[in-house]
Design a protein around this motif. Structure first.
Motif, PDB file in Angstrom:
ATOM      1  N   ARG A   2      -3.662   3.563  -3.848  1.00 46.59           N
ATOM      2  CA  ARG A   2      -2.619   2.740  -4.461  1.00 46.59           C
ATOM      3  C   ARG A   2      -2.389   1.507  -3.594  1.00 46.59           C
ATOM      4  NH1 ARG A   2       2.627   5.854  -5.776  1.00 46.59           N
ATOM      5  NH2 ARG A   2       2.314   6.758  -3.720  1.00 46.59           N
ATOM      6  N   ILE A   3      -3.036   0.442  -3.949  1.00 46.33           N
ATOM      7  CA  ILE A   3      -2.952  -0.774  -3.138  1.00 46.33           C
ATOM      8  C   ILE A   3      -2.966  -1.991  -4.050  1.00 46.33           C
ATOM      9  CG2 ILE A   3      -5.465  -0.838  -2.770  1.00 46.33           C
ATOM     10  CD1 ILE A   3      -4.772  -1.911   0.097  1.00 46.33           C
ATOM     11  N   LYS A   4      -2.044  -2.913  -3.793  1.00 42.64           N
ATOM     12  CA  LYS A   4      -1.934  -4.121  -4.612  1.00 42.64           C
ATOM     13  C   LYS A   4      -1.999  -5.347  -3.710  1.00 42.64           C
ATOM     14  CE  LYS A   4       0.939  -6.255  -8.211  1.00 42.64           C
ATOM     15  NZ  LYS A   4       2.018  -6.035  -9.192  1.00 42.64           N
ATOM     16  N   CYS A  47       0.840  -1.166   0.000  1.00 42.47           N
ATOM     17  CA  CYS A  47       0.000   0.000   0.000  1.00 42.47           C
ATOM     18  C   CYS A  47       0.895   1.242   0.000  1.00 42.47           C
ATOM     19  CB  CYS A  47      -0.829  -0.108   1.274  1.00 42.47           C
ATOM     20  SG  CYS A  47      -1.915   1.235   1.550  1.00 42.47           S
ATOM     21  N   TYR A  48       0.760   2.063  -1.029  1.00 46.66           N
ATOM     22  CA  TYR A  48       1.599   3.272  -1.152  1.00 46.66           C
ATOM     23  C   TYR A  48       0.818   4.493  -0.685  1.00 46.66           C
ATOM     24  CZ  TYR A  48       5.133   0.852  -3.967  1.00 46.66           C
ATOM     25  OH  TYR A  48       6.130   0.014  -4.409  1.00 46.66           O
ATOM     26  N   ASP A  49       1.462   5.308   0.141  1.00 45.34           N
ATOM     27  CA  ASP A  49       0.824   6.566   0.538  1.00 45.34           C
ATOM     28  C   ASP A  49       1.898   7.470   1.133  1.00 45.34           C
ATOM     29  OD1 ASP A  49      -2.414   7.346   1.339  1.00 45.34           O
ATOM     30  OD2 ASP A  49      -0.771   8.609   2.046  1.00 45.34           O
ATOM     31  N   GLU A  96       4.299  -3.385   8.002  1.00 45.28           N
ATOM     32  CA  GLU A  96       5.729  -3.113   7.827  1.00 45.28           C
ATOM     33  C   GLU A  96       5.890  -1.876   6.976  1.00 45.28           C
ATOM     34  OE1 GLU A  96       7.744  -7.327   7.582  1.00 45.28           O
ATOM     35  OE2 GLU A  96       8.479  -6.000   5.988  1.00 45.28           O
ATOM     36  N   VAL A  97       6.258  -0.770   7.605  1.00 46.43           N
ATOM     37  CA  VAL A  97       6.334   0.491   6.872  1.00 46.43           C
ATOM     38  C   VAL A  97       7.725   0.673   6.260  1.00 46.43           C
ATOM     39  CG1 VAL A  97       6.035   2.992   7.037  1.00 46.43           C
ATOM     40  CG2 VAL A  97       4.645   1.468   8.474  1.00 46.43           C
ATOM     41  N   HIS A  98       7.735   1.037   4.989  1.00 44.74           N
ATOM     42  CA  HIS A  98       9.003   1.312   4.312  1.00 44.74           C
ATOM     43  C   HIS A  98       9.063   2.796   3.987  1.00 44.74           C
ATOM     44  CE1 HIS A  98      10.130  -2.968   3.531  1.00 44.74           C
ATOM     45  NE2 HIS A  98       8.862  -3.091   3.877  1.00 44.74           N
ATOM     46  N   GLU A  99       9.797   3.536   4.819  1.00 45.53           N
ATOM     47  CA  GLU A  99       9.959   4.962   4.550  1.00 45.53           C
ATOM     48  C   GLU A  99      10.902   5.119   3.354  1.00 45.53           C
ATOM     49  OE1 GLU A  99       8.214   7.190   5.943  1.00 45.53           O
ATOM     50  OE2 GLU A  99       7.438   6.154   7.731  1.00 45.53           O
ATOM     51  N   PRO A 100      10.651   6.114   2.504  1.00 43.36           N
ATOM     52  CA  PRO A 100      11.542   6.292   1.346  1.00 43.36           C
ATOM     53  C   PRO A 100      12.962   6.571   1.806  1.00 43.36           C
ATOM     54  CG  PRO A 100       9.843   8.023   1.433  1.00 43.36           C
ATOM     55  CD  PRO A 100       9.584   7.108   2.570  1.00 43.36           C
ATOM     56  N   ALA A 101      13.906   5.994   1.114  1.00 43.57           N
ATOM     57  CA  ALA A 101      15.313   6.239   1.424  1.00 43.57           C
ATOM     58  C   ALA A 101      15.680   7.664   1.017  1.00 43.57           C
ATOM     59  CB  ALA A 101      16.180   5.238   0.667  1.00 43.57           C
ATOM     60  N   ALA A 102      16.807   8.129   1.512  1.00 42.20           N
ATOM     61  CA  ALA A 102      17.272   9.475   1.141  1.00 42.20           C
ATOM     62  C   ALA A 102      17.347   9.579  -0.377  1.00 42.20           C
ATOM     63  CB  ALA A 102      18.643   9.725   1.765  1.00 42.20           C
ATOM     64  N   GLY A 103      16.796  10.627  -0.918  1.00 43.29           N
ATOM     65  CA  GLY A 103      16.838  10.809  -2.367  1.00 43.29           C
ATOM     66  C   GLY A 103      15.653  10.196  -3.096  1.00 43.29           C
ATOM     67  N   GLU A 104      14.927   9.300  -2.403  1.00 42.39           N
ATOM     68  CA  GLU A 104      13.740   8.691  -3.021  1.00 42.39           C
ATOM     69  C   GLU A 104      12.552   9.640  -2.865  1.00 42.39           C
ATOM     70  OE1 GLU A 104      13.017   3.910  -3.199  1.00 42.39           O
ATOM     71  OE2 GLU A 104      13.035   4.845  -1.246  1.00 42.39           O
ATOM     72  N   SER A 105      11.639   9.548  -3.820  1.00 42.61           N
ATOM     73  CA  SER A 105      10.460  10.404  -3.758  1.00 42.61           C
ATOM     74  C   SER A 105       9.535   9.947  -2.624  1.00 42.61           C
ATOM     75  CB  SER A 105       9.723  10.333  -5.093  1.00 42.61           C
ATOM     76  OG  SER A 105       8.371  10.642  -4.911  1.00 42.61           O
ATOM     77  N   ALA A 106       8.856  10.919  -2.010  1.00 42.53           N
ATOM     78  CA  ALA A 106       7.910  10.596  -0.942  1.00 42.53           C
ATOM     79  C   ALA A 106       6.801   9.678  -1.443  1.00 42.53           C
ATOM     80  CB  ALA A 106       7.304  11.876  -0.371  1.00 42.53           C
ATOM     81  N   SER A 107       6.552   9.735  -2.749  1.00 42.08           N
ATOM     82  CA  SER A 107       5.470   8.901  -3.292  1.00 42.08           C
ATOM     83  C   SER A 107       5.845   7.424  -3.258  1.00 42.08           C
ATOM     84  CB  SER A 107       5.141   9.328  -4.718  1.00 42.08           C
ATOM     85  OG  SER A 107       6.218   9.009  -5.573  1.00 42.08           O
ATOM     86  N   GLU A 108       7.116   7.135  -2.976  1.00 42.53           N
ATOM     87  CA  GLU A 108       7.539   5.733  -2.879  1.00 42.53           C
ATOM     88  C   GLU A 108       7.404   5.166  -1.456  1.00 42.53           C
ATOM     89  OE1 GLU A 108       8.218   3.631  -5.505  1.00 42.53           O
ATOM     90  OE2 GLU A 108       7.296   5.395  -6.403  1.00 42.53           O
ATOM     91  N   ARG A 109       6.814   5.938  -0.570  1.00 44.46           N
ATOM     92  CA  ARG A 109       6.567   5.434   0.790  1.00 44.46           C
ATOM     93  C   ARG A 109       5.465   4.385   0.754  1.00 44.46           C
ATOM     94  NH1 ARG A 109       3.021   7.049   5.042  1.00 44.46           N
ATOM     95  NH2 ARG A 109       3.877   6.546   7.094  1.00 44.46           N
TER      96      ARG A 109
END
Lengths: 425, 425
Positions: free
Chosen positions: B107-109, B16-18, B61-74
């Motif tokens: 955005r959910i798969k 789930c992306y948000d 399990e939350v995956h925060e975007p890595a440095a440089g990654e877009s927030a939309s990839e959270r």
């Protein structure tokens, strides 16, 4: 190629993204690959025989990325005409032909479909449609109102009956089952139908109003007709059906079956697996619009642009157009005059409260079913008051009155709804 | 919550992306919203009754975007356990419950599914499976070889029969119809089966080899059993089925039907409408893996990672794993020991030529069907030679010989294939 001069092609439109593809070549590859398989190698005499089976490229419109846009946004809209003699006159055959293998071929989305006149003629379409549903209810002068059970799982018959009664007393025209209510020991379909139809009759004494109850048709595919008969024998006067879990053909066969003489309401469950990506899947207007109407849905639910489960407004409008259009050429490119299919009722759903009614009517016109769950059950004065608030909102809109003014004019239920949820005009 | 201690939950995993959602809150909302509807408002006594219907959050399990990654990839991987008493024991009920409305909620798969032991026990799974298909063919010591008709639309029976014969003479084990061949006046199913099975018998005299012909089962949903009977009465010894155009339940019912005692091959037509987006739809390993096996597909086609219609290798491996695993916990979290379902044959398809056989066997092992179309028909020495080239490639691999060396060792058909298409090891 001018397919308008032929009546024998179903036409699919794809949006196809690729950074550097030769889209004209790709289109030609689709037209041949998904029909006759090979073409240029064929001897001349064989070509003459095979020509009637050959797909045609109707149109290729390349959109090069604008300055500053990423190359990955390069796309083309490709329109391919498929001879209808290549497939049988059912939706699985059509979909497997136009988007079976092709769905897996890179970033490609099926964005429109139209049908040959012969293919279209094999589909009676909605048995009732908007006119038929209105006739059954005896209501022709206003948008309809539907409500949804609040919660159903783990509830017994008396609890469900009471929920039904409260909704019915509010003056709703339709009540639908929750799509996740399946056969279960507490509320099996025939007993549920009996209990709810009794509640409908009881409410009718108070409201003077007819009501359609769409009971959820579920279970094994090859038992659906029998299950529908069971529901109808028990008194069901409408069916809810999770079309995408069973395929469009199951709906098409149910809707044309001589024993199933009640309106069918199509639920969009699982639709989000198909339509939201710009790069893959099937556009909402095809999935929940054209194909639902073709397959005979009398009413079609889809996510409204107003609530938490949202769909962009332009996609909503495209679904509405597909369900309502009377222009024959929208369904068969080569046709003209009146579309042969009855109209399906659009039912935008989720997040609806009485203060949204002006906007819904502005977006959808009068041929719409206003559908609410929380907006009925969450009303501060209870579910029956929730229904009345919606009916008042509809009446106010039709009278051309500002909602707030109409509420102040002695419509306490509407006033309470506005106090709770506001107005969005 | 420890669902491993219960046997009564089906468990869905979503990605789930948000950008900013509270994923734990979202998970709790799903667990309640898709089961009992509301929870915190319920009186205590009612909670005790309803608890067995309540969905549970297993894991977030939350995956925060890595440095440089877009927030939309959270994103978060969210695992929800659904009590199996909430739905009937069929795939439409399960899918509508776990991914009906939810599929439309941002955005959910759906990326994984496992089943309660009770739910799983309602599914006999593949009637034949790998072992049964091998028994029918009498071949237990090598990967199988399948070929596909080159082109079928517009061809008459003698032409189809000749194509079939040439393929059969090359020593293939299975031949499948094209998935876009429907009922048509030139090659109706019963006459097609008769003609092709005669060709199979003729080839068997030359090759000494049995062959399964998977004829395409198409047409109206409620007529599928009758259509399958017609094909089997005419001599069909396997069926091809476009599962996703009809829904998984149609496959499940076909595969368990007492009259349909032939292997069923699942075609992935339309699968690309579901799996490719990272943000929407259903993962390939669920769609073409677990659900196909659960529904009883004896063989499952899916896009290979080698050809033009591609799927990333890791998705291919996840499908393979789902079709082959004998670990019970892959299908029912709380189970242990041997998986109760027979294995389904993986059939990676598209872009396969003999020079790819070493790679296919490396990726899939021996329990695979090597499946080719152009790699058989496009062979410089003809289709029969194409089949022989594949058989030689398989034999060479099993003998542990480098393909080029094995070809030079008097295997002219393999040599010609390598000259035409090369080797990829």
């Amino acid at each position: 190629m001018n397919v308008e001069t032929h009546g024998a092609y179903c036409v699919a439109t794809y949006r196809c993204y690729d950074e550097k593809a030769d889209f004209h070549k790709k289109a030609a590859g689709i037209a041949v690959g998904l029909t006759v398989g090979s073409w240029t190698d064929l001897p001349q005499a064989r070509k003459a025989e095979m020509e009637k089976h050959l797909g045609r490229v109707v149109r290729v419109e390349v959109h090069e990325p604008a300055a500053g846009e990423s190359a990955s946004e390069r796309y083309a809209d490709i329109q391919i005409a498929y001879p209808d003699i290549n497939f049988s006159r059912d939706i699985p055959a059509l979909l497997v032909t136009v988007f079976g293998k092709l769905s897996m071929d890179g970033r490609i989305k099926l964005i429109d479909l139209s049908f040959s006149e012969a293919f279209l003629s094999a589909f009676p379409g909605p048995r009732y449609g908007i006119q038929g549903v209105r006739d059954l209810l005896g209501i022709h002068d206003r948008p309809l109102l539907m409500s949804i059970f609040k919660s159903v799982i783990g509830h017994d018959l008396p609890a469900l009956r009471e929920q039904f009664l409260q909704q019915a007393l509010g003056g709703v025209d339709l009540i639908k089952d929750d799509e996740i209510l399946f056969e279960n020991p507490l509320t099996p379909i025939e007993r549920r139908v009996e209990a709810c139809m009794q509640a409908a009759a009881e409410a009718q004494k108070a409201t003077g109003q007819k009501l359609l109850y769409a009971v959820n048709l579920t279970g094994p595919t090859f038992g659906l007709i029998e299950q529908a008969r069971k529901a109808i024998d028990a008194g069901a006067n409408a069916l809810l059906f999770n079309v995408l879990a069973y395929g469009f053909d199951a709906l098409a066969e149910l809707s044309r079956h001589p024993d199933i003489r009640v309106p069918i309401m199509a639920h969009p469950a699982m639709a989000g697996a198909f339509y939201p990506s710009p790069y893959h899947g099937i556009a909402a207007s095809v999935l929940l619009g054209k194909l639902m109407r073709l397959a005979g849905a009398d009413l079609v639910l889809f996510p409204s642009p107003y609530g938490s489960v949202v769909m962009p407004r332009e996609e909503n409008m495209a679904i509405k157009e597909a369900l309502l259009t009377t222009d024959a050429s929208a369904y068969a490119l080569s046709a003209n005059g009146q579309a042969p299919l009855a109209q399906s009722f659009p039912v935008p759903s989720a997040g609806i409260h009485p203060g949204l009614v002006p906007l819904i009517l502005k977006d959808f016109g009068d041929q719409v079913v206003v559908n609410a769950g929380g907006g009925v059950h969450g009303h501060p004065m209870g579910a029956a008051a929730g229904g009345r608030a919606f009916r008042q909102a509809i009446a106010g809109c039709l009278a051309g009155r500002p909602l707030r003014e109409y509420a102040a004019d002695g419509h306490a239920e509407l006033q309470a709804a506005i106090d709770a949820w506001g107005i969005k005009e």
